[in-house]
Design a protein around this motif. Sequence first.
Motif, short mmCIF file in Angstrom:
data_model
loop_
_atom_site.label_atom_id
_atom_site.label_comp_id
_atom_site.label_asym_id
_atom_site.label_seq_id
_atom_site.Cartn_x
_atom_site.Cartn_y
_atom_site.Cartn_z
N LYS A 187 0.83 -1.21 0.00
CA LYS A 187 0.00 0.00 0.00
C LYS A 187 0.87 1.26 0.00
CE LYS A 187 -2.52 -1.40 3.59
NZ LYS A 187 -3.59 -1.40 4.61
N PRO A 194 -10.04 7.93 -3.17
CA PRO A 194 -10.86 6.71 -3.26
C PRO A 194 -10.03 5.42 -3.25
CG PRO A 194 -11.66 8.34 -4.80
CD PRO A 194 -10.35 8.86 -4.27
N ILE A 195 -8.88 5.44 -3.95
CA ILE A 195 -8.03 4.24 -3.97
C ILE A 195 -7.44 4.00 -2.59
CG2 ILE A 195 -5.92 3.24 -4.92
CD1 ILE A 195 -6.52 4.64 -7.53
N TRP A 237 -10.01 2.48 -0.45
CA TRP A 237 -10.20 1.09 -0.84
C TRP A 237 -9.08 0.22 -0.27
CZ3 TRP A 237 -7.01 -1.61 -4.53
CH2 TRP A 237 -7.47 -2.90 -4.81
N SER A 278 -9.61 -0.42 3.37
CA SER A 278 -10.68 -1.37 3.67
C SER A 278 -10.26 -2.81 3.45
CB SER A 278 -11.91 -1.08 2.79
OG SER A 278 -11.64 -1.39 1.42
N ARG A 279 -9.21 -3.02 2.68
CA ARG A 279 -8.72 -4.39 2.41
C ARG A 279 -7.66 -4.71 3.46
NH1 ARG A 279 -9.24 -6.83 -2.57
NH2 ARG A 279 -7.06 -7.53 -2.48
#
Length: 289
Positions: free
Chosen positions: A229, A277-278, A281, A284-285
């Motif tokens: 990330k 937004p990415i 996301w 959230s993972r």
Amino acid sequence: MEILVEVFLPLSLAIIMLSLGIGLTPSDFRRVVERGWAFGIGALCQLILIPLFAYVIVLTFGFTGAIAAGVMLLSFCPGGVTTNVMARLANGDVALSVSLTALISLLSIITVPVLVGWAVTRFMGADVPEFSVTEIAIAMFLITTLPVSIGMLIRYLAPGFADRAEPKLFVLAGVLFVVIVLAAIATNWDLFVANFTALGPALAVLSITTMLAGLTIAGVFGLTWAEQKTVAVEVGLQNGTLGITLAPIIAGVATGIPEIGLPAAIYSVIMYLTGIPIVLWLRSRRRES
């Protein structure tokens, strides 16, 4: 307007880089050695992957002249302090993010002037402005390397003061970032409007594809999910402020932000629309993958 270009923009970026330096400690640099594999993957993605993607986008969207050179200039800029915030928001490896931001920013004093020299010659042809690679290198030192070094020195000599000053400098850096972007857009409003419909989608593609590519490559090479990330954030979010600040130096103007700086100005807005937004996301993972 001349004061904005020659004084305020470089000074603002210097303060932003000072805010980065004052948060650095020797352990941040030792971490590069201790976790050389993760750092190496992130650094190579920043130095090679982003310019490669930018070059493909320039050719795909048919950009030419100063706009094409400006897209490449943006791709040569390292990540800024924004990436450290985004890495934290994504539940990434913040220590790795800080190390990448700091080291690549210091290295950019060499990489940016050389690559900019190639880009303006390649895309501007007969319209290439008269500029000195040495002058750009000196400017890079004064507005990036020197402030980071001063911030680190303050941290070393007065850690208590640095702890108190760091959050205030961070807020100031954020305010200055917004002011720089708004000033760049306002001083070239007609050019901004004329080029936004063409540049906006292209720069959105650049941000999204580099983030996803960084995430994928980091995963292929076995980095942890937090490190993946972080690499995605560091690769996908560039220091548009540096591109805006360097543009007048490259173009040799003292009134307004030149055309070569427009991609950096537009990107500084676009990257939040695509990046947040990415990042959410990614946050959230939670599984390791």
